[in-house]
Design a protein around this motif. Structure first.
Motif, short mmCIF file in Angstrom:
data_model
loop_
_atom_site.label_atom_id
_atom_site.label_comp_id
_atom_site.label_asym_id
_atom_site.label_seq_id
_atom_site.Cartn_x
_atom_site.Cartn_y
_atom_site.Cartn_z
N HIS A 147 0.82 -1.29 -0.13
CA HIS A 147 0.03 0.02 -0.11
C HIS A 147 0.87 1.21 -0.02
O HIS A 147 0.45 2.34 -0.88
CB HIS A 147 -1.00 -0.07 1.19
N ALA A 148 1.85 1.29 0.63
CA ALA A 148 2.82 2.53 0.93
C ALA A 148 3.54 2.84 -0.55
O ALA A 148 3.41 4.01 -0.93
CB ALA A 148 4.02 2.16 1.85
N ALA A 180 0.62 3.97 -2.66
CA ALA A 180 0.23 5.34 -2.40
C ALA A 180 1.36 6.36 -2.61
O ALA A 180 0.88 7.55 -2.83
CB ALA A 180 -0.37 5.28 -1.07
N PRO A 212 -1.13 9.18 -4.83
CA PRO A 212 -1.55 9.72 -3.54
C PRO A 212 -3.15 9.62 -3.15
O PRO A 212 -3.43 9.58 -2.19
CB PRO A 212 -1.37 11.31 -3.55
N LYS A 265 -3.84 7.08 -0.54
CA LYS A 265 -3.37 7.00 0.95
C LYS A 265 -4.36 6.74 1.92
O LYS A 265 -3.90 6.25 2.84
CB LYS A 265 -2.87 8.55 1.05
N ASP A 266 -5.70 7.20 1.52
CA ASP A 266 -6.68 6.86 2.58
C ASP A 266 -7.23 5.56 2.59
O ASP A 266 -8.07 5.31 3.57
CB ASP A 266 -7.93 8.12 2.30
#
Length: 139
Positions: free
Chosen positions: A39-40, A43, A47, A50-51
């Motif tokens: 996920h990182a 993201a 961007p 990110k949530d």
């Protein structure tokens, strides 16, 4: 009557389909640390992700990869459709390669040692485009 898959398309569809299917199966039930890492990275390049909850993101990614692998392996799915799906997926992966710092040599497209695993996604993009163009040329 059009044949959905031509003989010379089978190797590309088989290899990419199995590769992506295996990747999706490997992500099923990913532990927290793996989910956070995947996920990182996503993201960082995209961007808007990110949530998203990391475990949910990886669960959806896994399902998408399994579905894409199945589409590529299914001989009744036209190569135009399979190629478009692969091109879209590989385009997203190529964005990771292009947007993630440290994946490319300074000022160019050549991969660093760390970027080799993502640079292969350009091959997937090329295979997807090739399947689409081959099918379109046949029309």
């Amino acid at each position: 009557m059009r044949i959905p898959v031509r003989l010379h398309q089978i190797p590309a569809r088989l290899v990419t389909g199995l590769f992506i299917l295996n990747s999706g199966i490997g992500k099923r039930g990913a532990d927290e640390q793996t989910a956070e890492g995947v996920h990182a990275m996503a993201a960082g390049a995209y961007p808007f992700l990110k949530d998203r909850d990391p475990r949910e993101f990886v669960r959806l990614l896994s399902a998408g990869e399994i579905a894409l692998g199945a589409v590529l392996l299914a001989p009744f799915v036209p190569s135009l459709v399979a190629g478009a799906a692969l091109t879209g997926f590989a385009g997203g992966l190529t964005g990771l390669y292009l947007r993630t710092p440290g994946m490319r040599e300074e000022g160019g497209l050549r991969p660093t040692q760390a970027g080799l695993s993502l640079a292969k996604d350009l091959w997937l993009l090329s295979i997807g485009l090739g399947l689409m163009l081959d099918d379109l040329q046949d029309r």
